[in-house]
Design a protein around this motif. Sequence first.
Motif, PDB file in Angstrom:
ATOM      1  N   LEU A   1     -22.865  49.266 109.961  1.00  0.00           N
ATOM      2  CA  LEU A   1     -21.619  50.033 109.964  1.00  0.00           C
ATOM      3  C   LEU A   1     -21.876  51.323 109.196  1.00  0.00           C
ATOM      4  CD1 LEU A   1     -18.602  50.367 110.540  1.00  0.00           C
ATOM      5  CD2 LEU A   1     -18.125  48.975 108.519  1.00  0.00           C
ATOM      6  N   GLU A   2     -22.056  52.407 109.924  1.00  0.00           N
ATOM      7  CA  GLU A   2     -22.452  53.681 109.324  1.00  0.00           C
ATOM      8  C   GLU A   2     -21.264  54.422 108.718  1.00  0.00           C
ATOM      9  OE1 GLU A   2     -25.349  56.740 108.448  1.00  0.00           O
ATOM     10  OE2 GLU A   2     -25.476  54.612 108.956  1.00  0.00           O
ATOM     11  N   LYS A   3     -20.133  54.437 109.445  1.00  0.00           N
ATOM     12  CA  LYS A   3     -18.952  55.153 108.985  1.00  0.00           C
ATOM     13  C   LYS A   3     -17.698  54.411 109.439  1.00  0.00           C
ATOM     14  CE  LYS A   3     -20.922  59.841 109.272  1.00  0.00           C
ATOM     15  NZ  LYS A   3     -20.770  61.174 109.920  1.00  0.00           N
ATOM     16  N   LEU A   4     -16.640  54.583 108.665  1.00  0.00           N
ATOM     17  CA  LEU A   4     -15.349  53.979 109.004  1.00  0.00           C
ATOM     18  C   LEU A   4     -14.245  54.943 108.596  1.00  0.00           C
ATOM     19  CD1 LEU A   4     -13.665  51.378 109.811  1.00  0.00           C
ATOM     20  CD2 LEU A   4     -13.741  50.784 107.383  1.00  0.00           C
ATOM     21  N   ALA A   5     -13.259  55.100 109.463  1.00  0.00           N
ATOM     22  CA  ALA A   5     -12.089  55.919 109.153  1.00  0.00           C
ATOM     23  C   ALA A   5     -10.863  55.234 109.747  1.00  0.00           C
ATOM     24  CB  ALA A   5     -12.236  57.336 109.715  1.00  0.00           C
ATOM     25  N   ALA A   6      -9.687  55.677 109.333  1.00  0.00           N
ATOM     26  CA  ALA A   6      -8.436  55.172 109.902  1.00  0.00           C
ATOM     27  C   ALA A   6      -7.567  56.355 110.301  1.00  0.00           C
ATOM     28  CB  ALA A   6      -7.706  54.280 108.898  1.00  0.00           C
ATOM     29  N   VAL A   7      -6.735  56.135 111.294  1.00  0.00           N
ATOM     30  CA  VAL A   7      -5.769  57.140 111.736  1.00  0.00           C
ATOM     31  C   VAL A   7      -4.409  56.444 111.775  1.00  0.00           C
ATOM     32  CG1 VAL A   7      -5.078  58.730 113.557  1.00  0.00           C
ATOM     33  CG2 VAL A   7      -7.512  58.334 113.121  1.00  0.00           C
ATOM     34  N   ASP A   8      -3.424  57.006 111.095  1.00  0.00           N
ATOM     35  CA  ASP A   8      -2.111  56.353 111.045  1.00  0.00           C
ATOM     36  C   ASP A   8      -1.337  56.660 112.323  1.00  0.00           C
ATOM     37  OD1 ASP A   8      -0.126  54.770 110.021  1.00  0.00           O
ATOM     38  OD2 ASP A   8       0.849  56.400 108.934  1.00  0.00           O
ATOM     39  N   MET A   9      -1.550  55.816 113.321  1.00  0.00           N
ATOM     40  CA  MET A   9      -0.878  55.988 114.607  1.00  0.00           C
ATOM     41  C   MET A   9       0.579  55.527 114.558  1.00  0.00           C
ATOM     42  SD  MET A   9      -3.209  57.208 116.670  1.00  0.00           S
ATOM     43  CE  MET A   9      -2.635  56.846 118.326  1.00  0.00           C
ATOM     44  N   PHE A  10       0.906  54.653 113.606  1.00  0.00           N
ATOM     45  CA  PHE A  10       2.218  54.003 113.608  1.00  0.00           C
ATOM     46  C   PHE A  10       2.868  54.049 112.227  1.00  0.00           C
ATOM     47  CE2 PHE A  10      -0.815  51.818 116.416  1.00  0.00           C
ATOM     48  CZ  PHE A  10      -0.273  52.167 117.643  1.00  0.00           C
ATOM     49  N   PRO A  11       3.259  55.244 111.753  1.00  0.00           N
ATOM     50  CA  PRO A  11       3.951  55.336 110.459  1.00  0.00           C
ATOM     51  C   PRO A  11       5.189  54.434 110.424  1.00  0.00           C
ATOM     52  CG  PRO A  11       3.366  57.531 111.248  1.00  0.00           C
ATOM     53  CD  PRO A  11       3.081  56.580 112.376  1.00  0.00           C
ATOM     54  N   GLN A  12       5.508  53.952 109.235  1.00  0.00           N
ATOM     55  CA  GLN A  12       6.655  53.066 108.949  1.00  0.00           C
ATOM     56  C   GLN A  12       6.402  51.613 109.360  1.00  0.00           C
ATOM     57  OE1 GLN A  12       8.490  54.779 107.139  1.00  0.00           O
ATOM     58  NE2 GLN A  12       8.203  56.857 107.902  1.00  0.00           N
ATOM     59  N   THR A  13       5.228  51.325 109.923  1.00  0.00           N
ATOM     60  CA  THR A  13       4.900  49.952 110.310  1.00  0.00           C
ATOM     61  C   THR A  13       3.578  49.549 109.667  1.00  0.00           C
ATOM     62  OG1 THR A  13       3.499  50.319 112.264  1.00  0.00           O
ATOM     63  CG2 THR A  13       5.890  50.545 112.559  1.00  0.00           C
ATOM     64  N   HIS A  14       3.267  48.248 109.724  1.00  0.00           N
ATOM     65  CA  HIS A  14       2.037  47.756 109.102  1.00  0.00           C
ATOM     66  C   HIS A  14       0.796  47.974 109.961  1.00  0.00           C
ATOM     67  CE1 HIS A  14       2.849  44.265 111.765  1.00  0.00           C
ATOM     68  NE2 HIS A  14       1.539  44.098 111.718  1.00  0.00           N
ATOM     69  N   HIS A  15       0.951  48.464 111.167  1.00  0.00           N
ATOM     70  CA  HIS A  15      -0.179  48.560 112.097  1.00  0.00           C
ATOM     71  C   HIS A  15      -1.219  49.567 111.613  1.00  0.00           C
ATOM     72  CE1 HIS A  15       1.754  45.958 114.965  1.00  0.00           C
ATOM     73  NE2 HIS A  15       2.865  46.677 114.871  1.00  0.00           N
ATOM     74  N   ILE A  16      -2.493  49.211 111.805  1.00  0.00           N
ATOM     75  CA  ILE A  16      -3.611  50.024 111.336  1.00  0.00           C
ATOM     76  C   ILE A  16      -4.567  50.292 112.495  1.00  0.00           C
ATOM     77  CG2 ILE A  16      -5.552  50.168 109.725  1.00  0.00           C
ATOM     78  CD1 ILE A  16      -4.055  48.069 107.990  1.00  0.00           C
ATOM     79  N   GLU A  17      -4.860  51.560 112.727  1.00  0.00           N
ATOM     80  CA  GLU A  17      -5.831  51.960 113.753  1.00  0.00           C
ATOM     81  C   GLU A  17      -7.084  52.464 113.035  1.00  0.00           C
ATOM     82  OE1 GLU A  17      -6.115  52.525 118.157  1.00  0.00           O
ATOM     83  OE2 GLU A  17      -4.470  51.776 116.906  1.00  0.00           O
ATOM     84  N   ALA A  18      -8.231  51.913 113.397  1.00  0.00           N
ATOM     85  CA  ALA A  18      -9.482  52.272 112.739  1.00  0.00           C
ATOM     86  C   ALA A  18     -10.488  52.803 113.754  1.00  0.00           C
ATOM     87  CB  ALA A  18     -10.078  51.058 112.023  1.00  0.00           C
ATOM     88  N   VAL A  19     -11.372  53.673 113.284  1.00  0.00           N
ATOM     89  CA  VAL A  19     -12.486  54.173 114.085  1.00  0.00           C
ATOM     90  C   VAL A  19     -13.756  53.916 113.293  1.00  0.00           C
ATOM     91  CG1 VAL A  19     -13.405  56.108 115.398  1.00  0.00           C
ATOM     92  CG2 VAL A  19     -10.990  56.065 114.840  1.00  0.00           C
ATOM     93  N   SER A  20     -14.746  53.298 113.937  1.00  0.00           N
ATOM     94  CA  SER A  20     -15.977  52.983 113.227  1.00  0.00           C
ATOM     95  C   SER A  20     -17.187  53.401 114.053  1.00  0.00           C
ATOM     96  CB  SER A  20     -16.042  51.479 112.914  1.00  0.00           C
ATOM     97  OG  SER A  20     -15.757  50.708 114.067  1.00  0.00           O
ATOM     98  N   LEU A  21     -18.262  53.716 113.332  1.00  0.00           N
ATOM     99  CA  LEU A  21     -19.520  54.089 113.965  1.00  0.00           C
ATOM    100  C   LEU A  21     -20.591  53.074 113.563  1.00  0.00           C
ATOM    101  CD1 LEU A  21     -21.555  55.982 115.411  1.00  0.00           C
ATOM    102  CD2 LEU A  21     -21.742  57.243 113.247  1.00  0.00           C
ATOM    103  N   PHE A  22     -21.268  52.515 114.570  1.00  0.00           N
ATOM    104  CA  PHE A  22     -22.374  51.600 114.351  1.00  0.00           C
ATOM    105  C   PHE A  22     -23.663  52.213 114.878  1.00  0.00           C
ATOM    106  CE2 PHE A  22     -18.587  49.037 114.574  1.00  0.00           C
ATOM    107  CZ  PHE A  22     -18.752  48.083 113.583  1.00  0.00           C
ATOM    108  N   LEU A  23     -24.722  52.130 114.090  1.00  0.00           N
ATOM    109  CA  LEU A  23     -26.029  52.623 114.506  1.00  0.00           C
ATOM    110  C   LEU A  23     -27.037  51.480 114.495  1.00  0.00           C
ATOM    111  CD1 LEU A  23     -26.277  56.016 112.564  1.00  0.00           C
ATOM    112  CD2 LEU A  23     -25.535  55.631 114.928  1.00  0.00           C
ATOM    113  N   LYS A  24     -27.971  51.528 115.408  1.00  0.00           N
ATOM    114  CA  LYS A  24     -29.014  50.503 115.489  1.00  0.00           C
ATOM    115  C   LYS A  24     -29.996  50.701 114.344  1.00  0.00           C
ATOM    116  CE  LYS A  24     -30.976  47.192 118.068  1.00  0.00           C
ATOM    117  NZ  LYS A  24     -30.345  45.899 118.287  1.00  0.00           N
ATOM    118  N   ASN A  25     -30.314  49.614 113.635  1.00  0.00           N
ATOM    119  CA  ASN A  25     -31.280  49.701 112.535  1.00  0.00           C
ATOM    120  C   ASN A  25     -32.688  49.986 113.056  1.00  0.00           C
ATOM    121  OD1 ASN A  25     -29.475  49.210 110.422  1.00  0.00           O
ATOM    122  ND2 ASN A  25     -29.525  47.007 110.802  1.00  0.00           N
TER     123      ASN A  25
END
Length: 451
Positions: A427-451
Amino acid sequence: MKKGDNITIKIEKLVFGGEGLGHYDGFTFFVPMSVPGDEVEAEIISLKKDYGRALIKKIIKPSEDRIAGMDKISFEDFQGCDYAMIKYDKQLEYKSSILLETIKKIGKINDEINFEGIIGADNITNYRNKVSEPFAKKDGKIITGFYQKKSHDVFEVENNMLRSKIADKVVNELLEKLNEGDFTVYNEVNKSGFLRYLLVRNNSRNEVMITVVINKTTQLKKLRTVLLGLTEKYKEIVSVYISLKSDEGNYVLGNEHKLIYGSEYLEEELDGIKFKIYPDSFFQINSEQTIKLYNKAMEYLGDSEDKRIVDAFSGTGTLGMLVSKTARKVYCIESMESSVISAKHTAAENNIKNVRFKIGKVENKLPEILKNTKMDGIIFDPPRKGIDENTLKSIGKHGIERIVYISCNPSTLARDVKILTDLGYRLEKLAAVDMFPQTHHIEAVSLFLKN
């Protein structure tokens, strides 16, 4: 302790799903609509072997993170928005910590995660470009609204904080006209009644599509008259459908959608590409945050010049076609045929010639593509259940170097992190984007690289 007892409890943290966690006499309790730092009087509603659940009866001492002056305590008080009682900057902090804790715990990651933070929203209310609400009758009045938690009882809100403002106007006017017309509402118990669901979509130009889902055709002529009358008052309404649904599936729409007014689709533009949105098309519901989400995903994908990319779970091909601007070729995989048809129309009308569309399940189509063509990268944007394990194994077998994973469910993302780690990815990088303010929902974007 027993069910019905009142206890005083201090809320210690939030857990994924939107509930607060605290302890009473060493026993763990989950308390909906609570905020870390709250001291509350709560009624026990259930007891299991290792934990219980309780509902707030009174806030004894509010958290500093709770919106000042708010004495409302229930899910219904906050219009079905389980984070609306929390200051927005704190909503972002809590979502970030829940995401990281979930990834580390379920994904079995001991090292520090390169978390780039969460991208907040500029508009934290009235941001939805699509609402889907069941019809109900309350005190003889036709309403639409939200289901109460763990039930199919519908409650109405006075001012909907999530609907777009134009959708709010249209919905309220339509309900007024329906109540004047003596329409019946579907009853789940005896399977009778006419009105089932209301879907309202709008684009960034505030053009509106209405779809009314009905159980039978008995009052169809009268409904048509009401809907066509609505189009005369609101010129923003450019498309009206009626969908017949006579079965009991969990999905909202029926199998047949009949256009009774205007255009077959709404048109939305992202980065110069015009997309067609039909009643059953998948399209992200927060347009402003979608741009931020896709920009982050393309940043993680990196330089795609002259590369072959797969967009898996592609929906109407939105992200795949954005990537196609620089990529050599993009393969979009989507199981819903109507979404693929829409995507093909979009590609043709925007003169996009380097995208190939595959109709079918990702677990079936992706191995076929990988067997015949060397891929440089894959973008996943799966539903809440995540990605089939065999699909991930097929990626590892073919040695794909770069994976971008968009997730709407931290738990299944974390599970898949563990699988990908075991397959030799990091797991090289991880970020989140708040797609659903006022709710508990979480949207994440992650980057995976081959070792």
